[in-house]
Write an enzyme that holds these catalytic residues in place. Structure first.
Site, PDB file in Angstrom:
ATOM      1  N   ASP A 167      17.611 -23.221 -12.560  1.00 35.64           N
ATOM      2  CA  ASP A 167      18.033 -22.756 -13.875  1.00 35.64           C
ATOM      3  C   ASP A 167      19.105 -21.687 -13.726  1.00 35.64           C
ATOM      4  O   ASP A 167      19.173 -20.984 -12.707  1.00 35.64           O
ATOM      5  CB  ASP A 167      16.852 -22.165 -14.649  1.00 35.64           C
ATOM      6  CG  ASP A 167      15.818 -23.211 -15.037  1.00 35.64           C
ATOM      7  OD1 ASP A 167      16.146 -24.399 -15.004  1.00 35.64           O
ATOM      8  OD2 ASP A 167      14.683 -22.815 -15.358  1.00 35.64           O
ATOM      9  N   LYS A 168      19.904 -21.517 -14.756  1.00 41.24           N
ATOM     10  CA  LYS A 168      20.979 -20.532 -14.741  1.00 41.24           C
ATOM     11  C   LYS A 168      20.477 -19.161 -14.306  1.00 41.24           C
ATOM     12  O   LYS A 168      21.091 -18.495 -13.465  1.00 41.24           O
ATOM     13  CB  LYS A 168      21.610 -20.435 -16.130  1.00 41.24           C
ATOM     14  CG  LYS A 168      22.635 -19.317 -16.276  1.00 41.24           C
ATOM     15  CD  LYS A 168      23.150 -19.233 -17.702  1.00 41.24           C
ATOM     16  CE  LYS A 168      24.124 -18.075 -17.869  1.00 41.24           C
ATOM     17  NZ  LYS A 168      24.626 -17.961 -19.250  1.00 41.24           N
TER      18      LYS A 168
END
Length: 340
Positions: A167-168
């Protein structure tokens, strides 16, 4: 084998300009204004379908993006619906220009923390905040863009060699393929659960229950909020089986430090499983967490990665200490722990 800590890639490559025809008027170095008259054969046809035939050098999806962005007029009126029906004789003007999507797969210089590399793969320590793959809202500045800039061979591989994602706002270790042989093998081994991935996570609330727990709960789109994931009933909703082994490392009065081992790789799996146990991650507002001890993103770090080299068969194991925000939070919450 070559090792490196950070490498800055070469300059951005620039695509050649589009060639105009007799009906075109230059409006910029990467723009072209094209005028068209709708022929009889396209009467009553959808705008996007007609344009795909009248401007065959551009894909229908690209033309749809131009329509939705307001770069197409019909009889001098801006039209943003691809489904607009045309009449023979209608006058169309199309401002041909790159869209964010078409520019997404371009090299961009980026400093990457490369833990290991050889001719077939590299292992990267991704910082929190870096998006792995272009997507709506993040069409540039992604890890993929950095890989394309750093290695000319990345353009020959699907997704520039990316075989799994973080995930970012999750930090930590990722393996990226540099050859097609390695990519195909790594994809197969990840699917077969032959790649070992451990994460460190900071959860809300003091840990209760067994120090070692195996969470087996299917994950899919939350039927009440399609923007997030949830544990779902597979008889009623779409989703996939998900399994996470969670081990308590250290407890404090209002938080806990755990190690999470992925046995499957579903979207937001650890975040969802921790929230289901009542220990939402610090900073993870999407799944019930809140900022604490300076943590404003989900407190999740991929700290250990192990796999068999897809070409040499050498057993490789890599570790990466948590980033500074997590280390400071661990100190403040009295959760310091030697994870080496």
């Amino acid at each position: 084998m070559k090792q490196s800590r950070s490498i800055i890639s070469s300059d951005l490559q620039v695509a050649p300009e589009e060639q105009s025809d007799d009906n075109s008027q230059e409006v910029g170095p990467d723009h072209e204004l094209r005028g068209l008259t709708v022929p009889d054969r396209h009467h009553a046809q959808r705008l996007d379908r007609a344009l795909a035939e009248l401007i065959p050098e551009f894909s229908r999806s690209h033309l749809q993006q131009l329509i939705e962005a307001g770069f197409v007029t019909v009889n001098a009126a801006t039209t943003i619906k691809s489904s607009t029906r045309l009449r023979a004789g209608d006058q169309i003007a199309v401002e041909l220009r790159p869209t964010p999507q078409t520019q997404a797969f371009k090299p961009q210089p980026m400093t990457l923390d490369v833990v290991y590399e050889d001719a077939h793969l590299m292992v990267i320590n991704k910082p929190a905040g870096l998006v792995v793959h272009p997507a709506p809202g993040n069409w540039s500045g992604t890890l993929l863009n950095g890989l394309l800039s750093r290695d000319s061979g990345a353009s020959l591989l699907p997704r520039a060699g990316i075989v799994h994602r973080l995930d970012k706002d999750t930090s930590g270790l990722m393996v990226v393929a540099r050859s097609r042989q390695a990519m195909d093998a790594l994809v197969q081994r990840i699917a077969a659960r032959d790649v070992s991935r451990q994460y460190l996570a900071l959860g809300h609330r003091r840990w209760s229950g067994p120090a070692l727990r195996k969470v087996e709960a299917p994950v899919g789109r939350d039927p009440r909020n399609r923007l997030r994931m949830a544990v779902v009933d597979l008889t009623l909703n779409g989703g996939k089986a998900a399994s996470t082994v969670i081990r308590l490392l250290k407890n404090s009065e209002n938080s806990c430090l755990v190690e999470c081992t992925l046995q499957t790789g579903r979207t937001h799996q650890i975040r969802v499983h921790m929230a289901t146990l009542g220990h939402s991650l610090l900073g993870d507002v999407v799944y019930g967490g809140a900022p604490l001890a300076g943590i404003s993103r989900q407190a999740l770090h991929a700290y250990r990665l192990g796999f068999e080299h897809p070409v040499t068969s050498q057993q490789l194991v890599f570790t990466a200490q948590p980033p500074e925000d997590m280390l400071l939070a661990m100190d403040e919450l009295k959760l310091s722990y030697n994870v080496a």
